[in-house]
Design an enzyme around this catalytic site. Structure first.
Site, mmCIF file in Angstrom:
data_model
loop_
_atom_site.group_PDB
_atom_site.id
_atom_site.type_symbol
_atom_site.label_atom_id
_atom_site.label_comp_id
_atom_site.label_asym_id
_atom_site.label_seq_id
_atom_site.Cartn_x
_atom_site.Cartn_y
_atom_site.Cartn_z
ATOM 1 N N SER A 196 -11.376 -4.216 2.603
ATOM 2 C CA SER A 196 -10.052 -3.639 2.390
ATOM 3 C C SER A 196 -9.316 -3.432 3.706
ATOM 4 O O SER A 196 -8.139 -3.789 3.845
ATOM 5 C CB SER A 196 -10.183 -2.308 1.645
ATOM 6 O OG SER A 196 -8.913 -1.790 1.332
ATOM 7 N N ASN A 215 0.850 -1.187 0.000
ATOM 8 C CA ASN A 215 0.000 0.000 0.000
ATOM 9 C C ASN A 215 0.884 1.235 0.000
ATOM 10 O O ASN A 215 1.803 1.339 0.815
ATOM 11 C CB ASN A 215 -0.934 0.010 1.219
ATOM 12 C CG ASN A 215 -1.908 1.173 1.189
ATOM 13 O OD1 ASN A 215 -1.540 2.318 1.409
ATOM 14 N ND2 ASN A 215 -3.168 0.854 0.934
ATOM 15 N N THR A 248 -5.051 -0.596 -2.765
ATOM 16 C CA THR A 248 -5.551 0.737 -2.431
ATOM 17 C C THR A 248 -6.737 0.583 -1.497
ATOM 18 O O THR A 248 -7.616 -0.276 -1.714
ATOM 19 C CB THR A 248 -5.934 1.544 -3.689
ATOM 20 O OG1 THR A 248 -6.422 2.836 -3.285
ATOM 21 C CG2 THR A 248 -6.964 0.851 -4.551
ATOM 22 N N GLU A 249 -6.746 1.382 -0.415
ATOM 23 C CA GLU A 249 -7.677 1.098 0.669
ATOM 24 C C GLU A 249 -9.136 1.349 0.314
ATOM 25 O O GLU A 249 -10.036 0.947 1.059
ATOM 26 C CB GLU A 249 -7.307 1.877 1.944
ATOM 27 C CG GLU A 249 -7.202 3.363 1.800
ATOM 28 C CD GLU A 249 -5.762 3.829 1.631
ATOM 29 O OE1 GLU A 249 -5.432 4.884 2.177
ATOM 30 O OE2 GLU A 249 -4.982 3.138 0.945
ATOM 31 N N ASN A 250 -9.421 2.009 -0.799
ATOM 32 C CA ASN A 250 -10.824 2.175 -1.179
ATOM 33 C C ASN A 250 -11.361 0.987 -1.962
ATOM 34 O O ASN A 250 -12.492 1.026 -2.440
ATOM 35 C CB ASN A 250 -11.030 3.474 -1.964
ATOM 36 C CG ASN A 250 -10.214 3.524 -3.241
ATOM 37 O OD1 ASN A 250 -9.031 3.250 -3.246
ATOM 38 N ND2 ASN A 250 -10.858 3.885 -4.341
#
Length: 452
Positions: A324, A258, A281-283
């Protein structure tokens, strides 16, 4: 199968009452029920508690409600992108509560699942959890977070059938999936409504039992704000590129990685297919590829956590924000590369707040700092005034304690050998004397000269 009623945006907006708690899906302006929010902005409804990752850009989505004075409290993880939100919070005209992004997502999921709350190590010992109940579980301090439910949820999906089953597009699952479960009244704004049976059952993300009303509304590029296209504004100079190259050298084939904003984003530009790196990606995406070469934007491509359109590599997958951050907290992310404001001798990190500015934007930093198996910090060695960012003890608000594994600055590379801050390498052009003079933290020396 029973049909879910279809209503207009105006009819849907009229269902929100004064004093309601409103959940709004979306990340940035993607997956955002912007038409529902704009219709609500045309009503006299007021005193709303707004819950979402962010309140939206000025004049768009929740940002329009905020500008109208319809919001009395906002709960989210990142409000600093909206100057109206900053002004409202500073003036006290709007109350606010800041939650780490993963904590926010999990609290909504818990609310939708009928769970009263949960313990998490994220943000333990930081400013934003002061006064909350804590417990030490398996030797780790954890904070109790109450679950979240709303009176009304406005969400955005790509397709629905007449039974209310929903399918989301690419990274637009984000907060929408959890919010669809966590409100008394759920209204889904969708691009297209198809007859029941048209959607493959295995492709449905949200079953129709969660959805009370459907609204058909066509998305336009203007609805996406800054997510509409690729931004060319990226600061690149040789020292920053050197830091990115050195960070890349730490990654191994198969690593799930990340990348934070700022210098870490430059690492993505250096990754080649043969490196075998899997970007997260955290979304809600695993297998992030480079920016689209055709100039296409978020109408055509997924977006990353920086709201930048990206491509999907072979083998990529999409998921929602709760999954996520489950990957992050569950230590399924091998490496996080983040920016820093301060790192101290005890491997503590401060990177989310500075004196004199409102504490309005934490995003996913606290989740990643705690949850990634390895944490690499890239930052300039000194502040603009020449003071060191490597300090004896952090004076800025902490992101997490004892989490940093490696620090890469424009002058040097530091690790923590046997718990001691240790100078490992000098960056090109730097000297040992310069590093000693510009570092206020005490450190051991095991120095080699780095050639990139």
């Amino acid at each position: 199968m029973k049909a879910v009623p279809q209503v207009s945006v105006a009819q849907a907006a009229a269902m929100v009452k004064d004093g309601d708690t409103l959940l709004q899906g979306g990340f940035g302006m993607t997956g955002n029920p912007v038409h529902l929010m704009h219709a609500l902005a045309e009503t006299a409804t007021k005193n709303l508690t707004f819950i979402g990752n962010n309140v939206g850009e000025p004049g768009l989505g929740g940002g329009r409600l905020l500008r109208n004075g319809q919001i009395s409290k906002m709960i989210g993880s990142f409000f600093t992108s909206n100057p109206d939100a900053v002004k409202a919070a500073q003036s006290g005209t709007v109350a606010y509560e800041l939650l780490p992004q993963g904590t926010l997502a999990e609290a909504i999921r818990a609310g939708g699942a009928g769970i009263g709350g949960f313990y998490t190590p994220t943000a333990a010992g930081t400013l934003i959890t002061q006064g909350l109940e804590t417990k030490v579980l398996d030797g780790v301090e954890q904070v109790f977070v109450k679950s979240i439910r709303g009176n009304v949820a406005f969400i955005r999906a790509w397709k629905a059938d007449t039974a209310g089953n929903l399918v989301y597009r690419m990274t637009e699952q984000n907060f929408n999936r959890a919010m669809a479960t966590a409100a008394d009244l759920v209204i889904a704004e969708v691009e297209e409504i198809v007859p029941v049976g048209s959607l493959e059952p295995s492709s449905i993300h949200t079953p129709g039992c969660f959805v009370d009303y459907l609204v058909q509304a066509t998305l336009t590029p203007e609805d996406l704000g800054s997510s509409v296209s690729v931004s060319a504004a990226k600061r690149v100079d040789e020292p920053r590129l050197n830091m990115a190259r050195r960070a890349l050298a730490e990654l191994r084939p198969g690593d799930v990685v990340n990348l934070g904003i700022g210098i870490p984003t430059l690492v993505a530009d250096l990754i080649e297919p043969e490196h075998g790196i899997i970007l997260h990606t955290e979304n809600g995406m695993l297998g992030v590829g480079p920016a689209p070469s055709d100039g296409g934007g978020a109408m055509d491509y997924p977006v990353n956590a920086g709201k930048i359109p990206v491509t999907a590599l072979p083998g990529s997958s999409y998921f929602d924000s709760t999954d996520s951050f489950g990957m992050i907290r569950g230590r399924h992310v091998d490496v996080a590369i983040m920016g820093g404001l301060e790192v101290d001798e005890a491997a503590n990190l401060a990177n989310w707040a500075v004196p004199g500015k409102p504490l309005l934007g934490v995003g996913g930093a606290m989740d990643l700092a705690r949850g990634a198996k390895r944490l690499i910090i890239t930052m300039t060695h000194t502040n603009p005034d020449g003071t060191s960012k490597l300090v004896p003890a952090c004076t800025l608000p902490l992101t997490a304690s004892g989490v940093v594994d490696l620090v890469i600055t424009d002058l040097a590379v530091f690790g923590f050998e046997e718990g001691q801050l240790t100078l490992l390498e000098l960056m090109p052009g730097a000297t040992l004397a310069e590093v000693r003079a510009k570092t206020s933290a005490q450190f051991q020396e095991r120095v080699t000269e780095l050639h990139l």
